[in-house]
Motif scaffolding. Structure first.
Motif, PDB file in Angstrom:
ATOM      1  N   ASP A 126      25.720  17.339  11.758  1.00  0.00           N
ATOM      2  CA  ASP A 126      25.823  15.890  11.919  1.00  0.00           C
ATOM      3  C   ASP A 126      26.383  15.603  13.313  1.00  0.00           C
ATOM      4  N   LEU A 127      26.126  14.404  13.813  1.00  0.00           N
ATOM      5  CA  LEU A 127      26.589  14.055  15.151  1.00  0.00           C
ATOM      6  C   LEU A 127      28.105  14.182  15.314  1.00  0.00           C
ATOM      7  N   PRO A 128      28.925  13.736  14.351  1.00  0.00           N
ATOM      8  CA  PRO A 128      30.367  13.948  14.527  1.00  0.00           C
ATOM      9  C   PRO A 128      30.745  15.419  14.678  1.00  0.00           C
ATOM     10  N   ASP A 129      30.023  16.313  13.970  1.00  0.00           N
ATOM     11  CA  ASP A 129      30.289  17.745  14.102  1.00  0.00           C
ATOM     12  C   ASP A 129      29.967  18.228  15.517  1.00  0.00           C
ATOM     13  N   LEU A 180      28.151   8.522  23.049  1.00  0.00           N
ATOM     14  CA  LEU A 180      27.620   8.831  21.723  1.00  0.00           C
ATOM     15  C   LEU A 180      28.616   8.572  20.602  1.00  0.00           C
ATOM     16  N   GLU A 181      29.883   8.418  20.927  1.00  0.00           N
ATOM     17  CA  GLU A 181      30.874   8.141  19.894  1.00  0.00           C
ATOM     18  C   GLU A 181      30.508   6.888  19.097  1.00  0.00           C
ATOM     19  N   ALA A 182      29.865   5.933  19.736  1.00  0.00           N
ATOM     20  CA  ALA A 182      29.496   4.681  19.064  1.00  0.00           C
ATOM     21  C   ALA A 182      28.412   4.892  18.014  1.00  0.00           C
ATOM     22  N   TYR A 183      27.708   6.035  18.086  1.00  0.00           N
ATOM     23  CA  TYR A 183      26.617   6.310  17.146  1.00  0.00           C
ATOM     24  C   TYR A 183      27.057   7.242  16.015  1.00  0.00           C
ATOM     25  N   ALA A 184      28.263   7.748  16.085  1.00  0.00           N
ATOM     26  CA  ALA A 184      28.759   8.714  15.088  1.00  0.00           C
ATOM     27  C   ALA A 184      29.372   7.958  13.913  1.00  0.00           C
ATOM     28  N   GLU A 185      28.513   7.303  13.120  1.00  0.00           N
ATOM     29  CA  GLU A 185      28.991   6.434  12.045  1.00  0.00           C
ATOM     30  C   GLU A 185      29.022   7.189  10.713  1.00  0.00           C
ATOM     31  N   ASP A 186      29.558   6.525   9.678  1.00  0.00           N
ATOM     32  CA  ASP A 186      29.887   7.211   8.423  1.00  0.00           C
ATOM     33  C   ASP A 186      28.876   6.992   7.296  1.00  0.00           C
ATOM     34  N   ILE A 187      27.742   6.345   7.579  1.00  0.00           N
ATOM     35  CA  ILE A 187      26.788   6.041   6.514  1.00  0.00           C
ATOM     36  C   ILE A 187      25.707   7.118   6.414  1.00  0.00           C
ATOM     37  N   TYR A 188      25.000   7.360   7.500  1.00  0.00           N
ATOM     38  CA  TYR A 188      23.828   8.235   7.477  1.00  0.00           C
ATOM     39  C   TYR A 188      24.088   9.562   8.181  1.00  0.00           C
ATOM     40  N   PHE A 189      23.296  10.566   7.804  1.00  0.00           N
ATOM     41  CA  PHE A 189      23.281  11.826   8.523  1.00  0.00           C
ATOM     42  C   PHE A 189      22.579  11.633   9.863  1.00  0.00           C
ATOM     43  N   HIS A 190      23.129  12.179  10.912  1.00  0.00           N
ATOM     44  CA  HIS A 190      22.492  12.166  12.227  1.00  0.00           C
ATOM     45  C   HIS A 190      22.496  13.602  12.757  1.00  0.00           C
ATOM     46  N   PHE A 234       0.810  -1.214   0.000  1.00  0.00           N
ATOM     47  CA  PHE A 234       0.000   0.000   0.000  1.00  0.00           C
ATOM     48  C   PHE A 234       0.845   1.267   0.000  1.00  0.00           C
ATOM     49  N   THR A 235       2.143   1.115   0.242  1.00  0.00           N
ATOM     50  CA  THR A 235       2.991   2.305   0.303  1.00  0.00           C
ATOM     51  C   THR A 235       4.390   1.975  -0.176  1.00  0.00           C
ATOM     52  N   VAL A 236       5.044   2.973  -0.760  1.00  0.00           N
ATOM     53  CA  VAL A 236       6.409   2.840  -1.251  1.00  0.00           C
ATOM     54  C   VAL A 236       7.238   3.979  -0.679  1.00  0.00           C
ATOM     55  N   ASN A 237       8.427   3.643  -0.176  1.00  0.00           N
ATOM     56  CA  ASN A 237       9.376   4.661   0.275  1.00  0.00           C
ATOM     57  C   ASN A 237      10.166   5.117  -0.953  1.00  0.00           C
ATOM     58  N   GLY A 238       9.870   6.321  -1.427  1.00  0.00           N
ATOM     59  CA  GLY A 238      10.560   6.886  -2.580  1.00  0.00           C
ATOM     60  C   GLY A 238      11.505   8.004  -2.193  1.00  0.00           C
ATOM     61  N   PHE A 239      12.005   7.974  -0.963  1.00  0.00           N
ATOM     62  CA  PHE A 239      12.928   8.999  -0.463  1.00  0.00           C
ATOM     63  C   PHE A 239      14.339   8.758  -1.005  1.00  0.00           C
ATOM     64  N   PRO A 240      14.994   7.620  -0.692  1.00  0.00           N
ATOM     65  CA  PRO A 240      16.351   7.405  -1.215  1.00  0.00           C
ATOM     66  C   PRO A 240      16.294   6.975  -2.688  1.00  0.00           C
ATOM     67  N   TYR A 241      16.970   7.714  -3.533  1.00  0.00           N
ATOM     68  CA  TYR A 241      16.985   7.445  -4.975  1.00  0.00           C
ATOM     69  C   TYR A 241      18.005   6.368  -5.318  1.00  0.00           C
ATOM     70  N   GLY A 242      19.138   6.362  -4.624  1.00  0.00           N
ATOM     71  CA  GLY A 242      20.222   5.435  -4.933  1.00  0.00           C
ATOM     72  C   GLY A 242      20.472   4.453  -3.812  1.00  0.00           C
ATOM     73  N   ASP A 243      21.724   4.033  -3.668  1.00  0.00           N
ATOM     74  CA  ASP A 243      22.098   3.066  -2.632  1.00  0.00           C
ATOM     75  C   ASP A 243      21.792   3.640  -1.251  1.00  0.00           C
ATOM     76  N   PHE A 244      21.393   2.735  -0.335  1.00  0.00           N
ATOM     77  CA  PHE A 244      21.011   3.184   0.996  1.00  0.00           C
ATOM     78  C   PHE A 244      21.709   2.415   2.109  1.00  0.00           C
ATOM     79  N   HIS A 245      22.479   1.393   1.754  1.00  0.00           N
ATOM     80  CA  HIS A 245      23.180   0.607   2.762  1.00  0.00           C
ATOM     81  C   HIS A 245      24.600   0.324   2.295  1.00  0.00           C
ATOM     82  N   GLY A 246      25.508   0.212   3.264  1.00  0.00           N
ATOM     83  CA  GLY A 246      26.847  -0.273   2.980  1.00  0.00           C
ATOM     84  C   GLY A 246      27.800   0.723   2.373  1.00  0.00           C
TER      85      GLY A 246
END
Length: 392
Positions: free
Chosen positions: A290-293, A264-274, A80-92
């Protein structure tokens, strides 16, 4: 799954890998069917499908779409629904600000979104209709001219025209939900209202806007903005903005003490914006990209006035608060209460905790299917408290 009051509930499959259609379909077979077997073994099971551009082109082929429709019927599933937010790769791989591109200034975003609606119109049940969620127009840093803003409105109107014709032709209620997010062109409900008024002014009296374009209200995103869900949803409804979809999600909420900052250092990863929004001792809000900032500035003593941080990091809905980390589940529960009081306000609900792969070990102590089942159990219990239950 089908709930009372005509509401449909699913989890968003953007939690799984799906760079192309074969990988997406494999995730559905490997993970989604296992979740179905545990939460809805005997009733039709709803899937919140995430399709990137490549996957949508592949699934959009007639033979592939026919095969998928047959698979859905065979497995008692529906979309019933499609996530059309990410256009390209979203993992890894690094996503960060690239998740907003191409944005609504571009023809690529227009054509991709139309393609998603073509797919949805072909497979969504008549009783559910179909929604697509999309980027909040753009990322604020990308927009530097009035022409870009005008282009976003023109392109959205083009899609409104397209899905209205598609809805009329198929008899299915199709609608697009813009999803405000911190630091984006639309990041608050107030900015959504203002943009919607501009869209209305472009074509005074065109009633298709109210039917075909609305908001995908993500309870994590708006809680990070310190919005009260009851008031924000009420204001959107009063403005005549359709609640296209409710994203059930929770953000992290902390008091930035030295001990918490270290954790919080454990959550400051390099894939997604936080993105981080701080409330200072005088009540004003301060935004960090971003969290690292934010952590870097804190290490330099530049955040001493901050009393609370809300962090755009989707955590499992059933996560219990700890001594160091709290969540914004209170705002999610207020959104659920709002839905319970006015169930006709929105029929599409999706649980969205896409951060499974980047969760620290302390929050990822079980299989992803177990986590998703836990989120269903938590969500269904909260909905039941508001008189909303699975339909038998």
């Amino acid at each position: 799954m089908r709930l009372s009051h005509g509401i449909h509930l699913a989890y968003c499959t953007n939690i799984h890998r799906g760079g192309d259609w074969p990988e997406t379909f494999q995730s559905l077979r490997e993970h989604t069917l296992r979740v179905r077997d545990r939460v809805s073994p005997d009733e039709p099971y709803a899937i919140g499908l995430r399709l990137g551009d490549t996957a949508s082109r592949q699934l959009g082929q007639a033979d592939e779409l026919d095969a998928f429709r047959a698979w859905l019927e065979e497995n008692r599933c529906y979309i019933f629904t499609v996530n059309g937010f990410p256009y390209g790769d979203f993992h890894g791989t690094r996503v960060k600000e690239d998740v907003y591109a191409p944005d609504w200034t571009t023809p690529e975003r227009v054509e991709y979104t139309k393609r998603l609606f073509d797919i949805l119109a072909a497979i969504a049940p008549a009783d559910s209709g179909g929604s697509v969620s999309t980027v909040p127009c753009s990322y604020k840093e990308f927009i530097t001219s009035g022409e870009q803003v005008a282009a976003m409105r023109r392109n959205l109107w083009e899609v409104v025209d397209y899905i209205d014709e598609l809805s009329e032709r198929t008899g299915k209620d199709l609608h697009l939900g813009v999803e405000p997010e911190p630091l984006c062109y639309l990041e608050t409900s107030a900015e959504m209202v203002e943009f919607y008024r501009q869209m209305k002014a472009d074509r005074p009296g065109d009633e298709r806007l109210a039917k075909r374009l609305g908001i995908n209200y993500d309870t994590c995103h708006l809680a990070v903005e310190y919005e009260e869900a009851t008031e924000a949803l009420g204001a959107l409804v009063q403005e005549g903005i359709r609640i296209s979809k409710l994203h059930f999600s929770s953000a992290m909420k902390v008091h930035p003490t030295p001990e918490v900052l270290a954790g919080l250092e454990a959550y400051a990863e390099d894939i997604y914006f936080h993105q981080v929004i701080a409330r200072t001792e005088d009540g004003s809000l301060r935004r960090y990209r971003d969290l690292p900032d934010a952590l870097r500035l804190a290490s330099e003593g530049g955040t001493a006035a901050d009393r609370e941080w809300r962090i755009h990091f989707h955590v499992p809905l059933h996560s219990a608060p700890t001594e160091r980390f709290d969540t914004t589940a209170d705002q999610l529960q207020k959104a659920i209460q709002f839905l319970g009081s006015t169930p006709a306000v929105c029929s599409h609900v999706e649980m969205e905790t896409y951060t499974w792969e980047v969760l620290p070990d302390e929050m990822k102590q079980r299989d992803v299917v177990d986590q998703l089942v836990g989120e269903y159990e938590w969500t269904l219990a909260r909905l039941a408290e508001q008189g909303i239950a699975p339909k038998k």
